[in-house]
Design a protein around this motif. Structure first.
Motif, short mmCIF file in Angstrom:
data_model
loop_
_atom_site.label_atom_id
_atom_site.label_comp_id
_atom_site.label_asym_id
_atom_site.label_seq_id
_atom_site.Cartn_x
_atom_site.Cartn_y
_atom_site.Cartn_z
N PHE A 106 0.86 -1.31 -0.12
CA PHE A 106 -0.45 -0.09 0.19
C PHE A 106 0.67 1.29 -0.24
O PHE A 106 0.63 2.27 -0.41
CB PHE A 106 -1.00 0.35 1.01
N LEU A 107 2.01 1.75 0.40
CA LEU A 107 3.08 2.60 0.51
C LEU A 107 4.26 2.64 -0.07
O LEU A 107 4.73 3.95 -0.29
CB LEU A 107 3.31 2.82 1.94
N GLU A 108 4.30 1.48 -0.60
CA GLU A 108 5.67 1.60 -2.33
C GLU A 108 4.90 1.97 -3.30
O GLU A 108 5.22 1.30 -4.36
CB GLU A 108 5.83 0.74 -1.81
N GLY A 109 6.65 2.79 -3.94
CA GLY A 109 6.21 3.07 -5.15
C GLY A 109 4.86 3.47 -6.03
O GLY A 109 4.42 3.81 -4.99
N SER A 110 4.48 3.17 -6.98
CA SER A 110 3.16 2.67 -7.86
C SER A 110 1.83 2.65 -6.88
O SER A 110 0.87 2.99 -7.87
CB SER A 110 3.31 2.38 -9.12
N MET A 111 2.53 1.24 -6.51
CA MET A 111 1.34 0.57 -5.52
C MET A 111 0.76 1.68 -4.26
O MET A 111 -0.52 1.60 -3.91
CB MET A 111 1.61 -0.29 -5.01
#
Length: 129
Positions: A106-111
């Motif tokens: 939920f919090l990294e990069g495009s995610m």
């Protein structure tokens, strides 16, 4: 037709969120990103959000037929993103290692945009506007 600035603002946020998420995905994965349902549903939602904002701003004629088409496309794209967030929340994140899995999914990069912001914005926009 009176313009609802809340609708327009939320529509613009959906376009911005979708653009950022898709751009990050393209930069990190290239064309292979289209193998994943999440990416496809976010691209579809981005296109639908652009149509929605154009309709709200009057750049597309606001007749009944156009409103129904955009409404149907928003319904489909919102359902796709709702499926995305449910699968990530209940299947993918737990498989990735509990709290760390949720953080990553939920919090990294495009995610952050493709799994969190875009689905939440689409669901809120569709339900309340």
């Amino acid at each position: 037709m009176r313009k609802n600035y809340g609708q327009i603002g939320l529509g613009v946020l959906m376009v911005v969120s979708g653009t950022i998420g898709v751009s990050i995905s393209v930069a990190t994965q290239g064309i292979s990103m289209t193998k994943m349902y999440t990416e496809d549903s976010n691209i579809f939602n981005l296109l639908t959000s652009i149509l929605y904002v154009c309709l709200l701003l009057g750049w597309i004629p606001q007749n009944t037929k156009n409103r129904k088409i955009v409404h149907l496309l928003r319904y489909i794209s919102t359902a796709c993103l709702a499926l995305t967030i449910v699968v990530v929340l209940l299947v993918l994140a737990p498989m990735m290692g509990g709290l760390q899995g949720y953080k990553m999914m939920f919090l990294e990069g495009s995610m952050l945009y493709n799994h969190f912001f875009s689905p939440i914005l689409a669901i809120v926009s569709f339900i309340f506007f």
